[in-house]
Design a protein around this motif. Structure first.
Motif, PDB file in Angstrom:
ATOM      1  N   ILE A 172       3.052   5.772  -5.159  1.00 28.89           N
ATOM      2  CA  ILE A 172       1.609   5.748  -4.942  1.00 28.89           C
ATOM      3  C   ILE A 172       1.133   4.383  -4.448  1.00 28.89           C
ATOM      4  CG2 ILE A 172       0.716   5.081  -7.206  1.00 28.89           C
ATOM      5  CD1 ILE A 172      -1.209   7.412  -7.033  1.00 28.89           C
ATOM      6  N   LEU A 173       1.883   3.342  -4.734  1.00 33.36           N
ATOM      7  CA  LEU A 173       1.489   2.000  -4.293  1.00 33.36           C
ATOM      8  C   LEU A 173       1.800   1.751  -2.815  1.00 33.36           C
ATOM      9  CD1 LEU A 173       2.411  -0.059  -7.480  1.00 33.36           C
ATOM     10  CD2 LEU A 173       0.134   0.595  -6.669  1.00 33.36           C
ATOM     11  N   ASP A 174       2.539   2.659  -2.191  1.00 34.66           N
ATOM     12  CA  ASP A 174       2.776   2.589  -0.748  1.00 34.66           C
ATOM     13  C   ASP A 174       1.477   3.003  -0.044  1.00 34.66           C
ATOM     14  OD1 ASP A 174       4.867   2.815   1.667  1.00 34.66           O
ATOM     15  OD2 ASP A 174       3.460   4.501   1.754  1.00 34.66           O
ATOM     16  N   ASN A 175       1.049   2.227   0.931  1.00 32.34           N
ATOM     17  CA  ASN A 175      -0.247   2.435   1.589  1.00 32.34           C
ATOM     18  C   ASN A 175      -0.375   3.822   2.230  1.00 32.34           C
ATOM     19  OD1 ASN A 175      -2.845   1.515   2.399  1.00 32.34           O
ATOM     20  ND2 ASN A 175      -2.038   1.138   4.446  1.00 32.34           N
ATOM     21  N   ASN A 201       1.395   6.610   1.546  1.00 34.15           N
ATOM     22  CA  ASN A 201       1.390   7.618   0.481  1.00 34.15           C
ATOM     23  C   ASN A 201       0.031   7.660  -0.220  1.00 34.15           C
ATOM     24  OD1 ASN A 201       4.035   8.293   1.006  1.00 34.15           O
ATOM     25  ND2 ASN A 201       4.871   7.046  -0.641  1.00 34.15           N
ATOM     26  N   PHE A 202      -0.552   6.489  -0.427  1.00 35.24           N
ATOM     27  CA  PHE A 202      -1.871   6.431  -1.062  1.00 35.24           C
ATOM     28  C   PHE A 202      -2.908   7.162  -0.208  1.00 35.24           C
ATOM     29  CE2 PHE A 202      -5.969   4.583  -2.093  1.00 35.24           C
ATOM     30  CZ  PHE A 202      -5.957   4.620  -3.473  1.00 35.24           C
ATOM     31  N   LYS A 203      -2.850   6.947   1.105  1.00 36.17           N
ATOM     32  CA  LYS A 203      -3.796   7.613   2.012  1.00 36.17           C
ATOM     33  C   LYS A 203      -3.578   9.127   2.019  1.00 36.17           C
ATOM     34  CE  LYS A 203      -4.670   3.658   4.960  1.00 36.17           C
ATOM     35  NZ  LYS A 203      -4.448   3.007   6.241  1.00 36.17           N
ATOM     36  N   GLU A 221      -5.128  10.339  -1.126  1.00 42.53           N
ATOM     37  CA  GLU A 221      -6.588  10.251  -1.017  1.00 42.53           C
ATOM     38  C   GLU A 221      -7.152  11.458  -0.267  1.00 42.53           C
ATOM     39  OE1 GLU A 221      -9.765   6.738   0.090  1.00 42.53           O
ATOM     40  OE2 GLU A 221      -7.873   6.789   1.194  1.00 42.53           O
TER      41      GLU A 221
END
Length: 171
Positions: free
Chosen positions: A15-18, A20-22, A25
């Motif tokens: 989840i801390l990978d940008n 993956n986070f997007k 989201e």
């Protein structure tokens, strides 16, 4: 879909990978397929498939439906939760008796709120998950604070006095 999911170490790294986070989201807000996600994020489809596969494997997203057209199938994904919680709590041991009392009270409030959240954690089908989470947050927070209002006011007075005395010492 759940209101919150407490992450393990592997999930936290993902989840801390940008990107993956997007992805998460977008999938909190709506159900999407890989092609739609690829277009919205401007990420090549093969790269996105690999990421979706990993996010699904680690329980951060789920397949909500599969559409079949001729020999092709299209998977639609949704985030498993609205909130993702990192389990990073450092135990605090205040020296000041008022700080200890405040921390004990805050911990008790958190426990009451956590119990209420767990009762309603599963988001009913057909309800917007963000609306549900925000309404549940308001319900749990406001009802808990109102139940404990008298105790909160007493502790607030003590805390305010201690804070003012601490500020005088530093100036």
């Amino acid at each position: 879909m759940q209101r919150f999911l407490i992450l393990n170490e592997d999930q936290a790294k993902l989840i801390l990978d940008n990107i993956n986070f997007k992805i998460l989201e977008l999938l909190v807000s709506e159900e999407l397929n890989a092609t739609s996600l690829s277009e919205k994020l401007k990420v090549p489809l093969p790269t996105l498939w690999r990421r979706l596969s990993k996010l699904e494997k680690y329980g951060l997203i789920e397949v909500t439906r599969i559409e079949r057209k001729r020999n092709f199938k299209t998977k639609y994904y949704r985030a498993k939760a609205v909130y993702f919680v990192l389990p990073l709590n450092i135990p605090l041991h205040p020296k000041d008796p008022i700080a200890r009392k405040a921390l004990e009270f805050l911990s008790a409030l958190k426990k009451i709120m956590d119990d209420k959240y767990k009762k309603y954690n599963e988001i009913p089908k057909g309800i917007d998950p963000i609306d549900y989470a925000v309404i549940l947050d308001a319900f749990v927070t406001f009802s808990t604070f109102l139940e404990k209002e008298e105790e909160m006011r007493k502790i607030l007075d003590e805390v305010e006095q201690r804070l003012l005395s601490l500020m005088k010492v530093t100036h």
